[in-house]
Design a protein around this motif. Structure first.
Motif, PDB file in Angstrom:
ATOM      1  N   ILE A  70     -67.497  61.236  30.649  1.00  0.00           N
ATOM      2  CA  ILE A  70     -67.116  61.572  32.023  1.00  0.00           C
ATOM      3  C   ILE A  70     -67.580  60.508  33.013  1.00  0.00           C
ATOM      4  O   ILE A  70     -66.939  60.263  34.040  1.00  0.00           O
ATOM      5  N   GLY A  71     -68.711  59.880  32.699  1.00  0.00           N
ATOM      6  CA  GLY A  71     -69.254  58.873  33.603  1.00  0.00           C
ATOM      7  C   GLY A  71     -70.076  59.450  34.730  1.00  0.00           C
ATOM      8  O   GLY A  71     -70.294  58.777  35.750  1.00  0.00           O
ATOM      9  N   GLN A  80     -61.643  62.985  29.802  1.00  0.00           N
ATOM     10  CA  GLN A  80     -60.822  61.945  30.419  1.00  0.00           C
ATOM     11  C   GLN A  80     -60.116  62.466  31.666  1.00  0.00           C
ATOM     12  O   GLN A  80     -60.042  61.768  32.692  1.00  0.00           O
ATOM     13  N   ARG A  84     -62.634  62.615  34.408  1.00  0.00           N
ATOM     14  CA  ARG A  84     -62.990  61.267  34.849  1.00  0.00           C
ATOM     15  C   ARG A  84     -61.896  60.673  35.729  1.00  0.00           C
ATOM     16  O   ARG A  84     -62.185  59.976  36.722  1.00  0.00           O
TER      17      ARG A  84
END
Length: 494
Positions: A274-275, A305, A308
Motif C-alpha cells: 500500500i505504501g 493496489q 494505493r
C-alpha cells in the motif's frame, strides 16, 4: 417409482456432490445413485455467486479434484472457470445423467423396519412433491443458507436514496460505473468485490467494523507451471496439489504457533504493497491472532493496489444507520454512496435445511456428535460433507467421499443394511466448526458436537485428519446391524 429408488441419494451438485458421485462410481461400482440439486444448474456455490470478481480464495490445484487435473495457467481462478470445470467433470465422467435439477430436498425420514430413507422433494417450477427411496443419503449441500444470507439488521435502509445489493443475489442490471460504492464487510467477499468494482466505479469504500488479515498471493504459480511443463498432466497435478497442501498446512501451523511473528510479516507485506504504514495500522491490523478468523487472499495484491492508486479506500467504524446519501457511523461521519453492497456474511445451515427424522421423530442436529465429520450419532445410513475452513474445501470433501464409499461397500459386502454412529456417554465437546468467524459463531448453537479424540473429532489439520480418516477402523464408533426384514428374507431363501 423405479427411477426414484436408488442405493444412494446425494444431495447437492456442487464440488462436494460431484466429488461424491465420482468416488461412488470409482470405488463402489454397481451402486445406483441420484444427485438431487435444488438449483436449475450444477455448480453449487459457483453457480450461485455472480458478483464482480467472484473467485476462489484457495488455489485451484487443491480446490479442484485430485482425479481430474487442472490445465489452466492460473493458480487463483474466477468463478466462471470453476463452474466450467465442474460441468466438464460431470459430463466427461457420466455423472451428468444422474443429476436431477430443480429438485429441492424438503425432508428425509428413516424407517427402521424397512431400513430405507424416504426422501421428500419439491420438483420443478410448480414445486410438485415427489419421494425418493434410498439405502443411504449423503448430504453435499454445503453449510450455509443459499436462500437467506446473514442480515445484520442495519437501520434506515428505507431512507437511502441509492441502491442496496447483497453479493449472494447479484442483480444483472446493476450499473455502478462512475458511481460511489460502499462495500460493507471485510471478509473474503468484500476483499474480492472492492478491487473488481473499483475498475469501473468512481470510488469504492470498504466499510468494516473489524480489520481482517489480508495476504497478497500471486495469481499464477511460476514454480508450479514449470513443474507441469515437464510432467504428464496427472503427475503434474498431483505434484502441485501435494506442494500446495504442504505449504498451506505449514503456513497455518506457523500462524497458530508463531502468531506475533506471522502478524508482523503480514503487516510488513501490507505496508510495502500500500505504501502507507498509517493505513495498515488503522485498517489492516486485526485485534486477534492470525487464523482465529479466516485469513483472506488478495491475488497479485489487487486490493492493496486499488488502495494505493486511490480508486478504493477503507473506513473502520461501527454503523449507526443508513441516511439519504450513504451510511452514518456512530462517530457521526457519513460515508457517501450511490450503491451499497452488504457483504455482511453467510447464515449457517446444515444439510440444506432438510428436516431429518428417524421413524417419524425429528432429529435436532445440535444434539448429535459428528463421527469423523462424516456421520451423525444416532442417525443411520446418513452422511454429510463439509470442507476445511483453513484449507481448500476439496481437501476434506474428497477424504469424506472416499470414506463414504468404504461404508457403502461394507454395507453391501457384509449383508448389513444399517450402520449407525454410536457414542458412549456425553463427553466434553465443542461445536464442529471451531473458529471465531462471525457466521460460524452465530451458528454455533446449530452445529453437531465434536470432541478432542477420533473418531468424534475433526482437527482442521489435513495431515492428522488424513491419517485418521483414510485408515479408519469402521468398527470403532459404528454399529452395523441387519434388520428383521433382511434376516427373515435370508431365512426364507435358505
Amino acid at each position: 417409482m423405479a427411477d426414484r429408488t436408488v442405493d444412494v441419494v446425494i444431495v447437492g451438485a456442487g464440488l462436494s456432490g460431484i466429488n461424491a458421485a465420482y468416488r461412488l462410481q470409482e470405488r463402489s461400482p454397481g451402486t445406483t445413485y441420484a444427485v438431487l440439486e435444488a438449483r436449475d444448474a450444477i455448480g453449487g456455490t459457483w453457480d450461485l455467486f455472480r458478483y464482480p470478481g467472484v473467485r476462489s480464495d484457495s488455489d485451484i490445484f487443491t480446490l479442484s479434484f485430485p482425479f481430474r487435473p487442472w490445465r489452466g495457467p492460473d493458480s487463483i481462478v474466477d468463478g466462471e472457470q470453476i463452474r466450467d470445470y465442474l460441468h466438464e467433470t460431470a459430463r466427461e465422467s457420466g455423472i451428468e445423467q444422474h443429476i436431477r435439477l430443480s429438485t429441492t430436498v424438503l425432508a428425509a425420514d428413516w424407517s427402521p423396519e424397512r431400513a430405507r430413507w424416504t426422501v421428500t422433494v419439491a420438483t420443478g417450477p410448480d414445486a410438485v412433491e415427489e419421494t425418493y427411496e434410498a439405502r443411504f443419503v449423503f448430504f453435499c449441500s454445503g453449510y450455509y443458507d443459499y436462500d437467506a444470507p446473514y442480515d445484520p439488521g442495519l437501520a434506515g435502509v428505507e431512507d437511502f436514496r441509492g441502491r442496496v445489493v447483497h453479493p449472494q443475489f447479484w442483480p444483472d442490471d446493476l450499473d455502478y460505473a462512475g458511481k460511489r460504492v460502499v462495500v460493507v464487510g471485510s471478509g473474503a467477499t468484500a476483499i474480492t468485490v472492492v478491487p473488481a468494482m473499483a475498475e469501473q466505479a468512481e470510488h469504492v469504500t470498504m466499510l468494516q467494523r473489524t480489520p481482517t488479515y489480508v495476504v497478497a498471493q500471486p495469481k499464477q504459480d511460476a514454480v508450479g507451471n514449470a513443474i507441469r511443463k515437464v510432467l504428464p498432466p496427472r503427475a503434474g497435478h498431483l505434484a502441485m496439489r501435494t506442494k500446495n497442501t504442504a505449504m498451506q498446512w505449514g503456513f497455518y501451523q506457523a500462524c497458530r504457533r508463531l502468531p506475533n511473528q506471522m502478524a508482523g510479516l503480514f503487516r510488513k507485506g501490507a505496508v510495502a504493497a500500500i505504501g502507507s504504514q498509517e493505513i495498515v495500522d488503522a485498517h489492516f491490523t486485526p485485534p486477534y491472532r492470525p487464523w482465529d478468523q479466516r485469513l483472506c487472499i488478495s491475488p497479485d495484491g489487487d486490493l492493496f493496489q486499488a488502495i494505493r492508486e486511490g480508486s478504493a479506500s477503507v473506513v473502520t467504524g461501527h454503523i449507526d444507520r443508513f441516511v439519504e446519501n450513504g451510511i452514518r457511523l456512530e462517530s457521526g461521519e457519513v460515508v457517501e454512496a450511490d450503491v451499497v453492497v452488504t457483504a455482511t456474511g453467510l447464515a449457517l445451515q446444515l444439510l440444506g435445511g432438510t428436516q431429518i427424522s428417524v421413524d417419524g421423530t425429528p432429529v435436532d442436529l445440535a444434539h448429535t456428535y459428528a463421527y469423523r465429520a462424516t456421520m451423525l450419532s444416532g442417525i443411520p445410513n446418513l452422511a454429510f460433507c463439509i470442507g476445511y475452513v483453513n484449507l481448500s474445501w476439496t481437501m476434506r470433501s474428497d477424504m469424506t467421499a472416499r470414506l463414504v464409499a468404504r461404508i457403502v461397500n461394507r454395507l453391501r459386502d457384509t449383508g448389513a443394511d444399517t450402520v449407525t454412529p454410536v457414542i458412549e456417554g456425553t463427553p466434553e465437546s465443542r461445536p464442529l466448526f471451531d473458529m471465531d468467524s462471525g457466521y460460524i459463531r452465530r451458528g454455533a448453537h446449530l452445529q453437531p458436537r465434536s470432541t478432542g479424540d477420533y473418531p468424534w473429532s475433526m482437527r482442521q489439520n489435513v495431515v492428522v485428519d488424513a491419517w485418521a480418516t483414510n485408515r479408519a477402523d469402521l468398527d470403532d464408533g459404528l454399529v452395523w446391524t441387519r434388520s428383521a426384514r433382511t434376516q427373515d428374507r435370508t431365512e426364507v431363501g435358505a
